[in-house]
Design a protein around this motif. Structure first.
Motif, PDB file in Angstrom:
ATOM      1  N   ASN A  29     -22.165 -58.185  80.595  1.00  0.00           N
ATOM      2  CA  ASN A  29     -21.353 -56.816  80.022  1.00  0.00           C
ATOM      3  C   ASN A  29     -21.915 -56.452  78.813  1.00  0.00           C
ATOM      4  O   ASN A  29     -21.865 -56.878  77.830  1.00  0.00           O
ATOM      5  N   LEU A  57     -25.668 -49.879  78.977  1.00  0.00           N
ATOM      6  CA  LEU A  57     -26.999 -49.535  79.781  1.00  0.00           C
ATOM      7  C   LEU A  57     -27.304 -48.029  79.220  1.00  0.00           C
ATOM      8  O   LEU A  57     -26.514 -47.153  79.519  1.00  0.00           O
ATOM      9  N   LEU A 107     -31.428 -52.036  78.147  1.00  0.00           N
ATOM     10  CA  LEU A 107     -30.327 -52.665  77.600  1.00  0.00           C
ATOM     11  C   LEU A 107     -29.733 -52.735  76.204  1.00  0.00           C
ATOM     12  O   LEU A 107     -30.855 -53.163  75.490  1.00  0.00           O
ATOM     13  N   LEU A 128     -24.260 -57.456  86.990  1.00  0.00           N
ATOM     14  CA  LEU A 128     -24.490 -56.581  85.864  1.00  0.00           C
ATOM     15  C   LEU A 128     -23.061 -55.672  85.828  1.00  0.00           C
ATOM     16  O   LEU A 128     -22.962 -54.877  86.625  1.00  0.00           O
ATOM     17  N   ASP A 129     -22.326 -55.869  84.787  1.00  0.00           N
ATOM     18  CA  ASP A 129     -21.290 -55.179  84.488  1.00  0.00           C
ATOM     19  C   ASP A 129     -21.317 -53.983  83.248  1.00  0.00           C
ATOM     20  O   ASP A 129     -21.323 -54.202  82.153  1.00  0.00           O
ATOM     21  N   THR A 130     -21.846 -52.756  83.952  1.00  0.00           N
ATOM     22  CA  THR A 130     -22.026 -51.698  83.028  1.00  0.00           C
ATOM     23  C   THR A 130     -21.973 -50.308  83.638  1.00  0.00           C
ATOM     24  O   THR A 130     -21.852 -50.270  84.753  1.00  0.00           O
ATOM     25  N   ASN A 131     -21.918 -49.477  82.832  1.00  0.00           N
ATOM     26  CA  ASN A 131     -22.075 -47.988  83.328  1.00  0.00           C
ATOM     27  C   ASN A 131     -23.506 -48.024  84.040  1.00  0.00           C
ATOM     28  O   ASN A 131     -24.492 -48.375  83.765  1.00  0.00           O
ATOM     29  N   SER A 178     -24.955 -49.360  86.535  1.00  0.00           N
ATOM     30  CA  SER A 178     -25.544 -50.714  86.746  1.00  0.00           C
ATOM     31  C   SER A 178     -26.520 -50.768  87.773  1.00  0.00           C
ATOM     32  O   SER A 178     -27.286 -51.580  88.016  1.00  0.00           O
ATOM     33  N   TYR A 179     -26.116 -49.814  88.759  1.00  0.00           N
ATOM     34  CA  TYR A 179     -27.214 -49.708  89.874  1.00  0.00           C
ATOM     35  C   TYR A 179     -28.587 -49.369  89.560  1.00  0.00           C
ATOM     36  O   TYR A 179     -29.466 -49.678  90.360  1.00  0.00           O
ATOM     37  N   SER A 187     -23.721 -55.156  91.301  1.00  0.00           N
ATOM     38  CA  SER A 187     -23.581 -53.908  90.263  1.00  0.00           C
ATOM     39  C   SER A 187     -22.330 -53.732  90.224  1.00  0.00           C
ATOM     40  O   SER A 187     -21.409 -53.310  91.200  1.00  0.00           O
ATOM     41  N   SER A 188     -21.467 -53.723  89.032  1.00  0.00           N
ATOM     42  CA  SER A 188     -20.393 -53.119  88.869  1.00  0.00           C
ATOM     43  C   SER A 188     -19.984 -51.610  89.005  1.00  0.00           C
ATOM     44  O   SER A 188     -18.843 -51.319  89.310  1.00  0.00           O
ATOM     45  N   ALA A 203     -18.417 -47.707  84.276  1.00  0.00           N
ATOM     46  CA  ALA A 203     -17.775 -48.799  84.304  1.00  0.00           C
ATOM     47  C   ALA A 203     -16.505 -48.825  83.586  1.00  0.00           C
ATOM     48  O   ALA A 203     -16.492 -48.959  82.737  1.00  0.00           O
TER      49      ALA A 203
END
Length: 312
Positions: free
Chosen positions: A124, A127, A143, A185-188, A190-191, A214-215, A222
């Protein structure tokens, strides 16, 4: 990375069933029961290790406590469900989640893990995108690890060893010789760090099963929970771990669905309060995605809730 077809452990043998005089339905059920047992036995042969990364740097709009809380809630539920004891849980939190600490931890895990181990990473953190690569390709993402002050440019941050580019992150993961790797992967956006980045990287375990959750999708934010104390995906992943039996795929699917639904009213409220003159932000209609070409998540068994101690 290996394909999913060669991971099947049993097949329905019609001639053998007929010879045995059993009905096809009964025989098929018996064969699949044996296959399930074999898969479960194979799964218990892998020791689970968790690497948790939570980083809300001081220049980030959100409090560092949000990342700490998100990481705590996910890992404290994930550990018991994966039967991963304290010695197999590794945490990098805020000021401890800097690029140097990550490199040291990757080296430690590379020396410790082997073909009997599975590595699950929950990360978390922010990105970003490299200044000199506006193409939107995965290679152009970075990252953003802890720094007391935000670096002037992503290029400077990478060259100074403050941030880590997506390809370098993929290389670190590939230096760890675990039998299986799962990255959450927990982030804006994330894809952006996608399976192609891992598969096509020059440092790759070609036969190793890997999965990515991906979140948030391409261009998506996110979100945080309505009370802004935890990441929205972390909230629903922790909840699913407390409420869902089955495989890791079952848990991730429940978490993804819950996040998608919860994001709808949160996104509507954000848009309602957005200033007309405010710059267009990332799409807040958050839709998590599961990328599992090797059917790895479905084969990762979890300790049943009744045995995990989470509901005591």
């Amino acid at each position: 990375m290996t394909g999913g077809a060669d991971r099947k452990s049993a097949w329905f043998d019609r001639p053998r069933c007929k010879k045995a005089g059993a009905s096809l339905l009964v025989c098929a059920a018996a064969v699949f029961a044996l296959a399930a047992g074999a898969n479960a036995q194979e799964d218990t042969g892998l020791k689970n290790h968790i690497l948790g990364i939570g980083n809300c740097p001081p220049w980030n709009p959100q409090s560092p406590e949000i990342c700490r809380n998100s990481l705590d809630k996910v890992v404290s539920a994930l550990g018991p469900r994966l039967d991963a004891g304290p010695d197999n849980i590794h945490l990098l939190i805020n000021e401890g989640a800097n690029a140097s600490a990550l490199k040291r931890k990757a080296t430690e895990l590379a020396n410790r893990l082997g073909p009997e181990d599975r590595l699950i990473i929950y990360a978390n953190l922010p990105l970003g995108q490299k200044d000199d690569d506006p193409s939107g390709e995965a290679n152009g993402y970075v990252l953003e690890f802890w720094a007391d002050q935000r670096p002037e440019t992503a290029t400077d941050a990478i060259s100074e060893g403050t941030w880590v580019s997506a390809p370098a992150f993929a290389a670190m993961i590939h230096t760890i010789p675990a039998a299986e790797v799962i990255l959450v992967l927990d982030t804006n956006n994330s894809y952006a760090v996608n399976m192609h980045l891992f598969d096509a990287h020059r440092v790759d375990h070609k036969e190793r099963p890997e999965a990515l959750v991906s979140s948030a999708g391409a261009g998506q934010a996110a979100n945080y929970s309505a009370d802004r104390t935890i990441s929205l995906f972390a909230k629903h992943l922790a909840s699913a771990l407390h409420e869902t039996d089955g495989s890791l795929l079952d848990v991730m699917s429940v978490a993804a669905g819950g996040t998608r639904q919860a994001a709808i009213p949160i996104c509507a409220a954000l848009k309602e309060h957005q200033d007309e003159n405010e710059a267009q932000s990332a799409d807040c209609q958050q839709v998590p995605a599961i990328h599992d070409p090797d059917a790895l998540l479905g084969e990762t068994a979890l300790v049943p809730l009744a045995e995990s101690g989470l509901n005591d």
